[in-house]
Design an enzyme around this catalytic site. Structure first.
Site, PDB file in Angstrom:
ATOM      1  N   HIS A 111      43.118  40.513  35.189  1.00  0.00           N
ATOM      2  CA  HIS A 111      42.309  41.111  34.137  1.00  0.00           C
ATOM      3  C   HIS A 111      40.827  41.071  34.485  1.00  0.00           C
ATOM      4  CE1 HIS A 111      45.247  42.053  31.114  1.00  0.00           C
ATOM      5  NE2 HIS A 111      45.724  40.809  31.051  1.00  0.00           N
ATOM      6  N   CYS A 167      39.958  45.681  35.659  1.00  0.00           N
ATOM      7  CA  CYS A 167      39.150  46.549  34.808  1.00  0.00           C
ATOM      8  C   CYS A 167      37.669  46.237  34.970  1.00  0.00           C
ATOM      9  CB  CYS A 167      39.546  46.361  33.350  1.00  0.00           C
ATOM     10  SG  CYS A 167      41.190  46.962  32.945  1.00  0.00           S
TER      11      CYS A 167
END
Length: 353
Positions: A111, A167
């Site tokens: 993440h 991301c």
């Protein structure tokens, strides 16, 4: 005087010549699936396993002294879990006892997030982050810290190649240059025909600030990068003539952009560390996706990177590598892979680690 200034500017625009890789190789690989949590991913550990195989085939020795792998795939060694403490320790380990000629490799799949910028060094108001396994208790790792730990200690003449498949990773190392020959602000969303925003490297363009998105899309277009001249000149026109950017197809970022803005390309100060080349899964305002390839889960960027390397039998220029990665992903994903560097480099030279 004018001739001297022009010569100085031409010299400043000459691509940096990277030092040959003659020393030892060392790698840190981090993959986090966040198994058993509401933020669980599927392919990050697989990414690390495949990248590890790629590196060993490229001559990276798989020994405790030269390769560190941090994953959450059920290993029972508390020192091999991707906690914040272990990740920070691993980053410092990677940069320990490094010399000119050495080649380092850093791969992160997990993440990524964004948090409010606290020191004013981000034009968009956000620091980019990577998210450890224990982020809820230990917190995230911000790009400012990543730059200090990973980039600044790198000796001149040493090379660090980085892949961040997460991301909001476009400028996650806060490097001074980002490459693109077909897009004015490749690392950011832009809104044409808007008033200029203070700090923007391109006059007449206002960055579109997206809402903060935590996570990694599902893990969260550009054509071929071949025309380095006419496309840019048609797009950037007056700004390029006035400010002398892009430099060799690279757009200055942060403090380097301010140097160009105030003093032209000849005002750019070389960084005081080695050769850093980073491929990131998306722009700062985008998310990176988890995908399935031949029945195996993985990150879209990591998977495509390996596919392109295999297609070219491991020998491909930086320009072709970036171009082909984008071409493969175009139409399948909204994310656009970014490439940032510590210096402007000759994109026609072969990718080397």
């Amino acid at each position: 005087m004018a001739e001297s200034t022009q010569a100085d500017q031409q010299q400043s625009m000459k691509p940096h010549e990277m030092h040959a890789i003659t020393g030892r190789r060392k790698a840190l690989l981090i993959g986090i699936n966040y198994t058993g949590t509401s933020a669980a991913l599927r392919g990050c550990v697989n990414d690390v396993k495949r990248i590890k195989g790629f590196l060993t085939n490229k001559g990276f020795p798989d020994t405790p002294e030269t390769m560190l792998v941090l994953t959450d795939d059920g290993n029972n060694d508390p020192n091999k879990k991707p906690t914040k403490a272990n990740m920070l320790a691993g980053l410092k380990w990677l940069l320990t006892n490094v010399a000119a000629g050495d080649s380092l490799f850093l791969h992160y799949s997990g993440h990524g997030g964004r948090v409010a910028d606290t020191n004013g060094d981000e034009d968009d108001g956000f620091d980019e982050t990577i998210i450890p396994l224990d982020y809820e208790s230990a917190g995230q790792i911000v790009d400012d810290d990543l730059h200090k730990i990973v980039c600044e200690p790198l000796p001149k003449g040493a090379r660090l190649t980085v892949i961040f498949d997460s991301c909001h990773s476009g400028t996650a190392l806060d490097l001074p240059f980002i490459f693109d020959n077909n897009n004015l602000l490749p690392a950011q969303e832009v809104k044409p025909d808007a008033p200029a925003k203070k700090g923007s490297p391109i006059g007449g363009i206002l960055k579109k600030i997206s809402s903060v998105i935590k996570g990694k899309g599902g893990k969260g277009a550009l054509g071929t990068a071949a025309n380095l001249g006419s496309t840019l000149l048609n797009l950037a026109g007056d700004y390029i003539e006035k400010n002398g950017v892009p430099i060799n197809g690279f757009f200055p970022q942060g403090a380097t952009a301010n140097e160009v803005k105030t003093g032209g390309t000849q005002a750019v100060k070389p960084v005081e560390y080695g050769d850093v080349i980073m491929f990131s899964g998306c722009k700062d305002a985008q998310t990176s996706m988890d995908v399935s390839s031949n029945g195996t889960a993985g990150g879209a960027m990591s998977t495509t990177f390996l596919e392109v390397m295999t297609k070219n039998n491991g020998t491909v220029s930086y320009l072709t590598l970036l171009s082909q990665i984008r071409d493969v992903m175009k139409g399948k994903f909204e994310q656009i892979v970014q490439m940032s560097t510590s210096y402007t480099i000759d994109m026609q030279q072969n990718f080397a680690i």
